[in-house]
Design an enzyme around this catalytic site. Structure first.
Site, short mmCIF file in Angstrom:
data_model
loop_
_atom_site.label_atom_id
_atom_site.label_comp_id
_atom_site.label_asym_id
_atom_site.label_seq_id
_atom_site.Cartn_x
_atom_site.Cartn_y
_atom_site.Cartn_z
N SER A 9 -6.53 7.15 7.94
CA SER A 9 -6.12 5.76 7.98
C SER A 9 -6.14 5.20 6.57
CB SER A 9 -7.04 4.95 8.89
OG SER A 9 -8.17 4.55 8.16
N LYS A 10 -5.71 3.97 6.49
CA LYS A 10 -5.61 3.28 5.21
C LYS A 10 -6.94 3.25 4.47
CE LYS A 10 -3.72 -1.11 4.09
NZ LYS A 10 -2.89 -2.26 4.41
N ARG A 11 -8.02 3.13 5.23
CA ARG A 11 -9.32 2.94 4.61
C ARG A 11 -9.98 4.25 4.19
NH1 ARG A 11 -8.65 -0.58 8.34
NH2 ARG A 11 -9.31 0.89 9.92
N ASP A 12 -9.43 5.37 4.60
CA ASP A 12 -10.11 6.63 4.28
C ASP A 12 -10.04 6.95 2.80
OD1 ASP A 12 -11.15 7.53 6.76
OD2 ASP A 12 -9.10 7.81 7.44
N PHE B 36 0.86 -1.17 0.00
CA PHE B 36 0.00 0.00 0.00
C PHE B 36 0.90 1.22 0.00
CE2 PHE B 36 -2.62 3.14 2.22
CZ PHE B 36 -3.87 2.91 1.66
#
Ligand code: GLU
Length: 451
Positions: free
Chosen positions: A219-222, A14
């Site tokens: 965060s990663k999911r944003d 990522f």
């Protein structure tokens, strides 16, 4: 002193935009100072590291145009950036770490305990003179005071992050460590290690974090957190680069759209802002639209052709002049390249299916004779140009006593399958008489006759 900086990502599969920004700031600083930019893959955690995870980083940097200056020679044709040099991989540098551990052990600065190697941490407070954050004094916490020493090689023989990070910065002659503020808490350990090796630590510059628009930690999911999103959604790399630069750096004169050359000319550490940056998707989209409008012709075409190819639309089958004329009708109309296949695919494919709602609205029995007359007009006008087509359509609307829109909508739908797209008269001109008449005939054949 010649500046040497590095980006040292751990391959997690990522590339967070915060990481991309760190890479970019280091690269810009190197380019501004005429120094060197190093890419170092921190892949000591073998379990998590895969080539795919590394590729995410390499592809992301390549897409942004961030190139590195040195590294071991590589035969991997996809990896090199400059002169067949791959990035450094920590997994290929085990010997260096072993030698450095041995050096500390032999000088009593580290010792073995339960199969692990521990570093004798300084008991004195350590002051980090950070170029962005200012001076930070780190005292040992109560817990640390009981046993300040920390593991540098685990009992399985694996050297830990703090250690390999410092050894590499030392071996690679790094002069400035510019990285996310989340590493500030590690820096006292790093400084102590540098001192143990008998050298002054590099300059530190910890960059404030990127927050979401609402001020929460990103965060990663944003939304928008992964650089891959922008690659896949067809943003212009120039726009993303420009936007990322402004996340935490300000050229002072309130200008926002800056060429790469201007950014490199002006980029310097004192202008890195001390407060956290807020990520603003709407602004990035706006900036991308501005870039798409301002892109030089050739670059615009190149990115369009690339996006269409990714969507399975091969423009190479067409005459280059046709492709260019078609793409010119899209200029200034797109927010991101990902809109392009739906917007302009009709130039290069068979007619896509008509949008059902539009067909119900525009392909009506009342419109059938109107469209038939327009077809006759288009068949006979001497010059099949946007200007004549417009005049022809408007004359006919006048004769029929209807607004031009009554003819415009079904014509667009008949020729493109869609209700949105480039300017009608221009797209008709580009499609050319044969294709336009053919598509009007197809539409006429499916419009019900009046009952
Ligand atoms: N591998 C570390 C990370 O990805 C690098 C820290 C540093 O830049 O020193 O966060």
């Amino acid at each position: 002193m010649s500046v040497r900086v590095r980006f040292a990502p751990s391959p997690t599969g990522f590339l967070h935009i915060g990481g991309a920004r760190t890479a970019l700031f280091n690269w810009l600083y190197a380019r501004h100072m005429g120094g060197k930019f190093i890419l170092r893959i921190e892949d000591t955690d073998a379990a998590r590291n895969t080539q795919e995870a590394v590729d995410v980083i390499l592809n992301g940097l390549r897409w942004l145009g961030v190139d590195w200056d040195e590294g071991p020679l590589t035969s991997d044709a996809t990896a090199p950036c400059k002169g067949d040099r791959g990035p450094y991989y920590q997994s290929q540098r085990r010997d260096h770490y072993q030698q450095r551990v041995a050096a500390l052990l032999s000088r009593g600065l580290a010792y073995e305990q339960d199969g692990a190697v521990k570093f004798r941490m300084s008991r004195e407070p350590i002051v980090i003179k950070d170029l962005i954050v200012g001076a930070v004094r780190r005292e040992l916490t109560d817990r640390e005071a009981a046993d300040p020493d920390f593991v540098i090689v685990r009992s399985d023989g694996q050297p830990v992050f703090h250690f390999v990070n410092v050894v590499d910065d030392l071996d690679m002659g790094v002069t400035h460590v510019m990285r996310g503020e989340d590493h500030l808490s590690n820096t006292a350990k790093h400084i102590a290690l540098f001192h143990a090796f008998g050298v002054n630590p590099p300059h530190y510059a910890h960059i404030p974090l990127i927050l979401n628009a609402d001020g929460t930690k990103m965060s990663k999911r944003d939304q928008g957190a992964s650089l891959l999103t922008y690659i896949e959604e067809g943003y212009a790399p120039e726009a993303v680069l420009n936007y990322l630069c402004l996340l935490g750096w300000s050229p002072k004169d309130n200008r926002e759209i800056l060429s790469l050359k201007e950014i490199i000319d002006r980029f310097d550490l004192p202008q890195i802002l001390r407060h956290n940056a807020r990520f603003d998707m709407a602004k990035l989209q706006w900036m991308n639209g501005e870039y798409l409008r301002g892109l030089p012709e050739d670059r615009f075409h190149e990115l369009c052709v690339h996006t269409l190819a990714k969507a399975g639309i091969d423009t190479n089958r067409f005459d280059l002049r046709y492709v260019k004329a078609a793409l010119d009708t899209c200029k200034g109309k797109l927010k991101t390249f990902s809109e392009l296949p739906a917007y302009a695919g009709f130039y290069f494919t068979d007619l896509p299916p008509y949008e059902p709602e539009a067909a119900a609205k525009d392909f009506t029995p009342a419109n059938r004779p109107r469209l038939a007359r327009l077809r006759a007009g288009f068949a006979t006008i001497p010059h099949f140009t946007a200007v004549s087509l417009e005049a022809c359509l408007k004359n006919l609307a006048g004769e029929l006593g209807v607004k031009p829109a009554i003819l415009v909508h079904p014509t667009r739908l008949a020729c493109t399958g869609s209700t949105i797209g480039p300017s009608l008269y221009h797209l008709l001109e580009v499609l050319g008489r044969d294709k336009v008449l053919e598509r009007l005939d197809l539409a006429l054949a499916r419009i019900p006759a009046s009952t």
